[in-house]
Write an enzyme that holds these catalytic residues in place. Sequence first.
Site, PDB file in Angstrom:
ATOM      1  N   ASP A  32       0.834  -1.204   0.000  1.00  0.00           N
ATOM      2  CA  ASP A  32       0.000   0.000   0.000  1.00  0.00           C
ATOM      3  C   ASP A  32       0.868   1.253   0.000  1.00  0.00           C
ATOM      4  OD1 ASP A  32      -2.069  -1.694   0.110  1.00  0.00           O
ATOM      5  OD2 ASP A  32      -2.788  -1.107   2.111  1.00  0.00           O
ATOM      6  N   GLU A  34       3.879   1.634  -1.200  1.00  0.00           N
ATOM      7  CA  GLU A  34       4.456   1.874  -2.534  1.00  0.00           C
ATOM      8  C   GLU A  34       3.403   2.468  -3.468  1.00  0.00           C
ATOM      9  OE1 GLU A  34       7.800  -1.452  -3.534  1.00  0.00           O
ATOM     10  OE2 GLU A  34       5.850  -2.196  -2.866  1.00  0.00           O
ATOM     11  N   TYR A  35       2.193   1.905  -3.382  1.00  0.00           N
ATOM     12  CA  TYR A  35       1.108   2.396  -4.240  1.00  0.00           C
ATOM     13  C   TYR A  35       0.874   3.886  -3.986  1.00  0.00           C
ATOM     14  CZ  TYR A  35      -3.356   2.705  -6.667  1.00  0.00           C
ATOM     15  OH  TYR A  35      -4.353   3.068  -7.536  1.00  0.00           O
ATOM     16  N   ASP A  36       0.781   4.221  -2.700  1.00  0.00           N
ATOM     17  CA  ASP A  36       0.535   5.625  -2.337  1.00  0.00           C
ATOM     18  C   ASP A  36       1.651   6.537  -2.821  1.00  0.00           C
ATOM     19  OD1 ASP A  36      -1.827   5.057  -1.209  1.00  0.00           O
ATOM     20  OD2 ASP A  36      -1.103   4.984   0.866  1.00  0.00           O
ATOM     21  N   LEU A  82     -34.451  -9.277 -16.452  1.00  0.00           N
ATOM     22  CA  LEU A  82     -34.660 -10.729 -16.535  1.00  0.00           C
ATOM     23  C   LEU A  82     -36.036 -11.101 -15.991  1.00  0.00           C
ATOM     24  CD1 LEU A  82     -31.227 -11.898 -15.077  1.00  0.00           C
ATOM     25  CD2 LEU A  82     -31.952 -12.139 -17.451  1.00  0.00           C
ATOM     26  N   GLU A 110     -25.124 -18.371 -12.815  1.00  0.00           N
ATOM     27  CA  GLU A 110     -24.369 -17.270 -12.203  1.00  0.00           C
ATOM     28  C   GLU A 110     -25.099 -16.798 -10.960  1.00  0.00           C
ATOM     29  OE1 GLU A 110     -23.993 -14.166 -15.107  1.00  0.00           O
ATOM     30  OE2 GLU A 110     -23.124 -15.508 -16.592  1.00  0.00           O
ATOM     31  N   LYS A 112     -26.911 -14.067  -8.835  1.00  0.00           N
ATOM     32  CA  LYS A 112     -27.600 -12.813  -9.144  1.00  0.00           C
ATOM     33  C   LYS A 112     -27.183 -11.799  -8.078  1.00  0.00           C
ATOM     34  CE  LYS A 112     -32.047 -10.961 -10.433  1.00  0.00           C
ATOM     35  NZ  LYS A 112     -31.992  -9.768  -9.627  1.00  0.00           N
ATOM     36  N   ASP A 114     -26.811  -8.497  -5.952  1.00  0.00           N
ATOM     37  CA  ASP A 114     -27.789  -7.491  -5.548  1.00  0.00           C
ATOM     38  C   ASP A 114     -27.160  -6.099  -5.615  1.00  0.00           C
ATOM     39  OD1 ASP A 114     -30.220  -6.697  -4.772  1.00  0.00           O
ATOM     40  OD2 ASP A 114     -30.048  -7.328  -2.693  1.00  0.00           O
ATOM     41  N   ARG A 133     -28.775   1.575 -16.101  1.00  0.00           N
ATOM     42  CA  ARG A 133     -29.780   0.949 -16.960  1.00  0.00           C
ATOM     43  C   ARG A 133     -30.931   1.914 -17.241  1.00  0.00           C
ATOM     44  NH1 ARG A 133     -33.905  -2.974 -17.879  1.00  0.00           N
ATOM     45  NH2 ARG A 133     -35.105  -2.515 -16.032  1.00  0.00           N
ATOM     46  N   GLU A 167     -22.687  -5.658 -12.997  1.00  0.00           N
ATOM     47  CA  GLU A 167     -23.372  -5.156 -11.809  1.00  0.00           C
ATOM     48  C   GLU A 167     -22.408  -4.378 -10.917  1.00  0.00           C
ATOM     49  OE1 GLU A 167     -26.483  -5.976 -11.969  1.00  0.00           O
ATOM     50  OE2 GLU A 167     -27.394  -5.843  -9.983  1.00  0.00           O
ATOM     51  N   TYR A 219     -20.935  -9.365 -16.481  1.00  0.00           N
ATOM     52  CA  TYR A 219     -21.590 -10.636 -16.806  1.00  0.00           C
ATOM     53  C   TYR A 219     -22.229 -10.693 -18.194  1.00  0.00           C
ATOM     54  CZ  TYR A 219     -25.374  -7.854 -14.709  1.00  0.00           C
ATOM     55  OH  TYR A 219     -26.239  -6.859 -14.384  1.00  0.00           O
ATOM     56  N   LYS A 307     -35.285 -16.426  -8.031  1.00  0.00           N
ATOM     57  CA  LYS A 307     -35.172 -15.582  -6.833  1.00  0.00           C
ATOM     58  C   LYS A 307     -35.262 -16.441  -5.582  1.00  0.00           C
ATOM     59  CE  LYS A 307     -35.294 -11.066  -7.850  1.00  0.00           C
ATOM     60  NZ  LYS A 307     -36.402 -10.288  -7.583  1.00  0.00           N
ATOM     61  N   CYS A 401     -51.538   9.934  23.969  1.00  0.00           N
ATOM     62  CA  CYS A 401     -50.549  10.203  22.916  1.00  0.00           C
ATOM     63  C   CYS A 401     -49.154  10.268  23.536  1.00  0.00           C
ATOM     64  CB  CYS A 401     -50.868  11.523  22.223  1.00  0.00           C
ATOM     65  SG  CYS A 401     -49.576  12.034  21.073  1.00  0.00           S
ATOM     66  N   CYS A 404     -48.104  14.315  23.030  1.00  0.00           N
ATOM     67  CA  CYS A 404     -48.791  15.444  23.680  1.00  0.00           C
ATOM     68  C   CYS A 404     -49.679  15.007  24.844  1.00  0.00           C
ATOM     69  CB  CYS A 404     -49.612  16.218  22.654  1.00  0.00           C
ATOM     70  SG  CYS A 404     -51.040  15.286  22.075  1.00  0.00           S
ATOM     71  N   CYS A 419     -54.577  10.140  17.919  1.00  0.00           N
ATOM     72  CA  CYS A 419     -54.440  11.330  18.750  1.00  0.00           C
ATOM     73  C   CYS A 419     -55.175  12.401  17.961  1.00  0.00           C
ATOM     74  CB  CYS A 419     -52.967  11.712  18.921  1.00  0.00           C
ATOM     75  SG  CYS A 419     -52.758  13.403  19.501  1.00  0.00           S
ATOM     76  N   CYS A 424     -51.006  18.684  18.269  1.00  0.00           N
ATOM     77  CA  CYS A 424     -49.964  17.734  18.686  1.00  0.00           C
ATOM     78  C   CYS A 424     -48.707  17.984  17.846  1.00  0.00           C
ATOM     79  CB  CYS A 424     -50.447  16.299  18.496  1.00  0.00           C
ATOM     80  SG  CYS A 424     -49.146  15.087  18.789  1.00  0.00           S
TER      81      CYS A 424
HETATM   82  S1  IVH Z   1     -27.826 -10.798 -17.009  1.00  0.00           S
HETATM   83  C1  IVH Z   1     -29.580  -9.766 -20.988  1.00  0.00           C
HETATM   84  N1  IVH Z   1     -26.490 -11.694 -14.929  1.00  0.00           N
HETATM   85  O1  IVH Z   1     -30.458  -8.641 -12.319  1.00  0.00           O
HETATM   86  C2  IVH Z   1     -28.861 -10.019 -19.723  1.00  0.00           C
HETATM   87  N2  IVH Z   1     -28.048  -9.919 -14.572  1.00  0.00           N
HETATM   88  O2  IVH Z   1     -33.379  -8.862 -12.524  1.00  0.00           O
HETATM   89  C3  IVH Z   1     -29.372  -9.220 -18.582  1.00  0.00           C
HETATM   90  N3  IVH Z   1     -28.134  -9.109 -12.255  1.00  0.00           N
HETATM   91  O3  IVH Z   1     -30.929  -6.006 -14.606  1.00  0.00           O
HETATM   92  C4  IVH Z   1     -28.715  -9.326 -17.291  1.00  0.00           C
HETATM   93  N4  IVH Z   1     -26.599 -10.471 -11.443  1.00  0.00           N
HETATM   94  O4  IVH Z   1     -29.027  -5.793 -12.830  1.00  0.00           O
HETATM   95  C5  IVH Z   1     -27.416 -10.820 -15.365  1.00  0.00           C
HETATM   96  N5  IVH Z   1     -25.212 -12.557 -13.193  1.00  0.00           N
HETATM   97  C6  IVH Z   1     -26.119 -11.688 -13.633  1.00  0.00           C
HETATM   98  C7  IVH Z   1     -26.742 -10.753 -12.763  1.00  0.00           C
HETATM   99  C8  IVH Z   1     -27.714  -9.889 -13.279  1.00  0.00           C
HETATM  100  C9  IVH Z   1     -27.432  -9.475 -11.166  1.00  0.00           C
HETATM  101  C10 IVH Z   1     -29.175  -8.054 -12.257  1.00  0.00           C
HETATM  102  C11 IVH Z   1     -29.110  -7.078 -13.406  1.00  0.00           C
HETATM  103  C12 IVH Z   1     -30.445  -7.218 -14.108  1.00  0.00           C
HETATM  104  C13 IVH Z   1     -31.316  -7.761 -13.013  1.00  0.00           C
HETATM  105  C14 IVH Z   1     -32.513  -8.499 -13.551  1.00  0.00           C
END
Ligand code: IVH
Length: 663
Positions: A32, A34-36, A82, A110, A112, A114, A133, A167, A219, A307, A401, A404, A419, A424
């Site tokens: 770190d 060196e980087y700095d 999706l 993959e 998903k 958040d 997006r 993402e 992705y 999901k 309340c 008051c 109330c 109040c």
């Molecule tokens: S693919 C055409 N891959 O989930 C391909 N999306 O509910 C479109 N997301 O809008 C997306 N992980 O923001 C893809 N491994 C993943 C993802 C992913 C999270 C999100 C992305 C998308 C939303 C859809």
Amino acid sequence: MEELKKRVEELTKILNEANYNYYVKDEPTITDQEYDKYLRELINIENLHPELAKENSPTRRVGGEVIDKFNKVVHEKPMLSLANVFNEDEIKDFDNKIKKEGFKPEYVCEYKIDGLSVALLYEKGKLVRGVTRGDGVTGEDITHNVKTIKCIPLELKKPLDIEVRGEIFMNKNTLEKINASRKEEGLPLLQNVRNAAAGSIRQLDSKIAAKRELDNFIYYLPEPEKYNIKTHMEALEFMESLGFKINPANKIVKNIDEVLEFIEQAKQKRNNLAYEIDGIVIKVNNIQMQEELGYTAKYPKWATAYKFPAQEVLTRLKDIIFTVGRTGRITPNAVLEPVILMGSTISRATLHNEEYVKEKQLMINDIVSIRKAGDVIPEVVEAKIDRRTGQEIPFKMIDRCPMCKEKLEKNAGQVDYYCKNEKCPKRNIEGIIHYVSRDAMNIDGLGEEIVEELYNLGFIKNISDLYFLKNKKEKIMEFDGYGEKSVNKIIENIEKSKENSLERLLFGLGIREIGTKTAKILASNFSNMDMLMQASIEELESIKDIGKITAESVVNYLKENKELIEKLKEIGINMQYLGKSKKENELISGKKFVITGTIKDIGRKEIKEIIENYGGNVSESVSKNTDIVIVGSNPGSKYEEAIRLNRTIWDEEKTLEALKNLQ
Ligand code: IVH
């Protein structure tokens, strides 16, 4: 100068490489310190010779660039979302539909992530733009903030013109760290990793985003054919070779049983990941197959998102406290031993009313389970009765309340206590908070805490006082945290709110039964406040969607608050409806529509707007209550649902014909 230029190149290379090794490969090559040292050297050179500072200099990583607004950018290819599936049957349906088309697909599974999706554009290998997006067609330019995300390459390993998508997210421990320091500073805590990431990326000042330590996985490659890429996995590997961070968990699976196995394993690993995931994305691996399967207007048909079900955790119910809303309604709230649930720290949950608490038999000190699904606010599911120790204290509803001390009242046949003291303080504060809120008068810069503080300091006692704050500017600025710039901005926003259309004011006044929708109906039917004030209960009731209770509430409120309305009028607040007035059309008025697929020359948003202007309603899913389903080209499953439920279908021709003579 030439030598300095060369040194800038060298330092850029060293720093970019060090960044890549640390943030993408997780294999640091320099310390770190060196980087700095290198970074400081580069900053010094750029300060002395700004002409040598490049657009994509690694010094941009620390932020500094400030923009005054987010520019809109139209995506070259729409950024699709999706479709969601929630259980094994629905996953199998997804697979069966593909098989029915005659394919035997291999999938990539993959996580998903958040967070929020981003499109990254590179020209000759240099990052030129990062875009959110947005609505899928148009996003916002967030380049200044994207450059602060350390694992996003500023320069690729090949000088390509390319777009990639992925993402942006915040790691769980980053959220904890930020919240710990926000707590110390008395700032409101960031709700969860997704809101935290989205909020950070929507900052005009990139220094703030830089401090939030955002992360990224890529992705999706929108144009694989350009690089002669045949499968999604190859696309991921190709993007990895360019310097992007790709999730190592991505996996090719041979069939749907292996997808289910991947999901089971992900559920096991989920809590130990550094980042939050809310499901699994399943993508057809073969790109030609993807193209043949095609797209609906919103989703690719070759991918879906599974999901995860709502998660539950146990914690202790430390106390039940009561809050007062603007209408005087009293709400019991659970005070919980803080627990992390799906990336957010939960320490409060609403308990709605006395009956809700009694039904769940909650006692203070109980161990309770808390549930949360995705965006949904957390709820107390139940008390673990078998974990009681005898230390539990029965719940007791209050009768005065908490603010008051006025005796609480209950309306006949209703569960909530109120109330009813118009004076109040808590009710008044909540009323002002509601008035300035986004869907009401939309006065930016006046957050809940500021309103409460200005009230307690005596600057505002009611909504009309807001408009006189400009005369008290100097006095306000004497208090901590009220700089000239922020006070000016608040006053400017208050002034701007005077021009709002009538429905915002009607909603903002906090009249019982009047939500945003009813406010709009009233404003568009009566055009201005004077006309509305003259209307009788019967007249109001004759309007579609306005019932007796609402009509009475409006008439009574306006009668009782004549003085306030007069005062607001004097202040110069607009009392006219500025939107389009309601029109009638026998094909559309009062009908329930669903739109699927694309209609030539006219966007869905536009169709929706026209239908709504003519008193029709547009909803997302087809049910037996739907009157008409508009089916354009490439329709989604709603089309099949419309046929199954035998609903009236308008094709493109019929739709254009019906809309032709309108607007
Ligand atoms: S693919 C055409 N891959 O989930 C391909 N999306 O509910 C479109 N997301 O809008 C997306 N992980 O923001 C893809 N491994 C993943 C993802 C992913 C999270 C999100 C992305 C998308 C939303 C859809």
